[in-house]
Design a protein around this motif. Structure first.
Motif, PDB file in Angstrom:
ATOM      1  N   GLU A   1      -4.137  -0.873  -4.164  1.00 35.66           N
ATOM      2  CA  GLU A   1      -3.159  -1.304  -3.644  1.00 35.66           C
ATOM      3  C   GLU A   1      -2.730  -0.268  -2.454  1.00 35.66           C
ATOM      4  OE1 GLU A   1       1.546   0.882  -4.421  1.00 35.66           O
ATOM      5  OE2 GLU A   1       0.038   1.047  -5.961  1.00 35.66           O
ATOM      6  N   PRO A   2      -2.293  -1.700  -1.116  1.00 31.94           N
ATOM      7  CA  PRO A   2      -2.715  -0.933  -0.177  1.00 31.94           C
ATOM      8  C   PRO A   2      -1.299  -0.700  -0.176  1.00 31.94           C
ATOM      9  CG  PRO A   2      -1.500  -3.167  -0.550  1.00 31.94           C
ATOM     10  CD  PRO A   2      -2.090  -2.325  -1.445  1.00 31.94           C
ATOM     11  N   LYS A   3      -1.825   0.467   1.350  1.00 35.88           N
ATOM     12  CA  LYS A   3      -0.672   1.628   2.263  1.00 35.88           C
ATOM     13  C   LYS A   3      -1.198   0.936   3.532  1.00 35.88           C
ATOM     14  CE  LYS A   3      -1.284   4.669  -1.532  1.00 35.88           C
ATOM     15  NZ  LYS A   3      -1.924   6.117  -2.102  1.00 35.88           N
ATOM     16  N   ILE A   4      -0.939   0.336   3.889  1.00 40.43           N
ATOM     17  CA  ILE A   4      -1.092  -0.454   5.619  1.00 40.43           C
ATOM     18  C   ILE A   4       0.114   0.686   6.349  1.00 40.43           C
ATOM     19  CG2 ILE A   4      -1.115  -2.194   6.699  1.00 40.43           C
ATOM     20  CD1 ILE A   4      -2.713  -2.196   4.735  1.00 40.43           C
TER      21      ILE A   4
ATOM     22  N   TYR B   1     -12.698   4.161 -13.551  1.00 37.52           N
ATOM     23  CA  TYR B   1     -11.708   4.171 -12.551  1.00 37.52           C
ATOM     24  C   TYR B   1     -10.629   3.340 -12.570  1.00 37.52           C
ATOM     25  CZ  TYR B   1      -9.657   2.816  -7.815  1.00 37.52           C
ATOM     26  OH  TYR B   1      -8.717   2.371  -6.988  1.00 37.52           O
ATOM     27  N   VAL B   2     -10.846   2.172 -13.172  1.00 41.04           N
ATOM     28  CA  VAL B   2      -8.853   1.564 -13.332  1.00 41.04           C
ATOM     29  C   VAL B   2      -8.482   2.912 -14.463  1.00 41.04           C
ATOM     30  CG1 VAL B   2      -7.982   0.163 -14.971  1.00 41.04           C
ATOM     31  CG2 VAL B   2      -9.782  -1.056 -13.287  1.00 41.04           C
TER      32      VAL B   2
ATOM     33  N   GLN C   1      -0.604   6.910 -12.615  1.00 37.43           N
ATOM     34  CA  GLN C   1       0.537   6.166 -12.856  1.00 37.43           C
ATOM     35  C   GLN C   1       1.701   6.806 -13.595  1.00 37.43           C
ATOM     36  OE1 GLN C   1      -0.079   2.598 -12.356  1.00 37.43           O
ATOM     37  NE2 GLN C   1      -1.223   2.431 -10.278  1.00 37.43           N
ATOM     38  N   LYS C   2       0.858   7.069 -14.819  1.00 34.34           N
ATOM     39  CA  LYS C   2       1.208   7.304 -15.753  1.00 34.34           C
ATOM     40  C   LYS C   2       2.243   8.437 -15.579  1.00 34.34           C
ATOM     41  CE  LYS C   2      -0.616   4.468 -20.032  1.00 34.34           C
ATOM     42  NZ  LYS C   2      -1.210   4.589 -20.817  1.00 34.34           N
TER      43      LYS C   2
END
Length: 340
Positions: free
Chosen positions: A111-114, A330-331, A338-339
């Motif tokens: 998930e990008p954090k740009i 990892y997934v 997230q939960k």
């Protein structure tokens, strides 16, 4: 009064041209000696300077070296042919004996954090974006939590190895000879031992150990398992003392001669009678360290939000299983995070 010396074989026209050249040069210099007239009145002009078009004369340096090289080849062609043939044979042997390496890989989208690069880096990077999340996720992939789960699910603390000709610990890569023979014969299934040496794996021998529980003092210790036929086997220590006899598909309990509990479960054994396998149990942290060192993790590009996970090994099936296990761990960890 002057004599012109030239190499034998020059024709009259060349001689006349040389004489005219020298006479005109001497006359034009009013007695000077620009071309090297000796005390005896001999002009020191060789064929290289005055008879370039005359057709006779000496070889150039390059031509002489080529002629010498050809002469060496003519005189030593048998030795040269042997050397070339030997090099070809060695190359062929290396191609056959060398263990092939395979690579399994997977792509993981992060998930990008740009953020925009600012400060002193703005002009240098021309305002390009950098994915901060990749740095953190690489460390997550290499964490003990992720790798430890993969180690547990695949049983990577248990190390098995079949005996290949000429034996365990052979130096100078000689064990690769037995490996090459086994690869060639593996396509025909389990074959008969060669040369009566049934202790070695000559074809498609295989062992699968699902569990191996031993006290901590015995970690790193090497044991030998010898196939006895009819799905049975013996366990031996380093001194070749038989510790216990087990059966494939049945747990072997208390096989070590100690008061503490030990167990072994062999789920598959495909080998000729007498074939030898090496068993070893590693500490979990050691297995995690070895797994982390064998994994390659890199980004897919400067502005990409993808990570590439890859592993190379001689066993393509195991390499793929390891990559899939690490990716799945990892997934699962990300989903759980997230939960929470």
């Amino acid at each position: 009064p002057y004599t012109i010396k030239y190499s034998s074989g020059a024709d009259y026209a060349a001689e006349q041209r040389a004489r005219d050249f020298h006479v005109s040069t001497i006359a034009g210099t009013h007695g000077a000696n620009p071309i090297g007239i000796g005390e005896a009145g001999t002009l020191r002009h060789g064929l290289d300077s005055v008879e370039g078009a005359g057709g006779s004369g000496q070889f150039s340096e390059g031509t002489t070296l080529l002629a010498e090289a050809l002469a060496v080849v003519r005189d030593r062609w048998r030795l040269i042919a042997r050397c070339v043939a030997g090099a070809l044979v060695l190359g062929l042997v290396h191609t056959i004996v060398a263990v092939p390496m395979y690579e399994a890989d997977a792509l993981i989208q992060v998930e990008p954090k740009i953020r925009e690069i600012g400060g002193p880096f703005a002009d240098l990077e021309d305002g390009r974006r950098f994915n901060d999340a990749l740095i953190d996720e690489v460390e997550v992939l290499r964490s003990r939590t992720v790798l430890g789960e993969a180690v547990e699910s695949l049983g990577l603390t248990i190390r098995t190895k079949r005996a290949l000709f000429p034996g365990f610990g052979a130096d100078f890569g000689l064990e690769n000879i037995g490996s090459a023979i086994a690869r060639v014969r593996a396509s025909d299934g389990l074959g008969e031992p060669l040369f009566g040496m049934n202790q070695f794996a000559w074809s498609d021998e295989k062992i699968v150990v699902d569990s191996m529980e031993i006290p901590e003092d015995f970690l790193w210790s090497s044991f030998r398992l010898i196939a006895k036929g009819n799905d049975t086997y013996d366990i031996l220590d380093v001194d070749d003392n038989v510790l216990a006899t087990g059966e494939v598909g049945t747990p072997l309990i208390d096989w070590l001669p100690i008061e503490e509990t030990s167990s072994l479960f062999v789920s598959e054994l495909r080998a000729n009678e007498g074939a030898v396998f090496q068993l070893r149990k590693l500490p979990k942290l050691a297995a995690i360290g070895l797994l982390g060192a064998s994994l390659e993790i890199s980004d897919a590009g400067f502005e990409s939000s993808m990570l590439r996970l890859s592993m190379a090994g001689a066993d393509p099936e195991m390499a793929a299983r390891i990559v899939n296990a690490v990716t799945s761990a990892y997934v699962r960890q990300n989903v759980q995070k997230q939960k929470d």
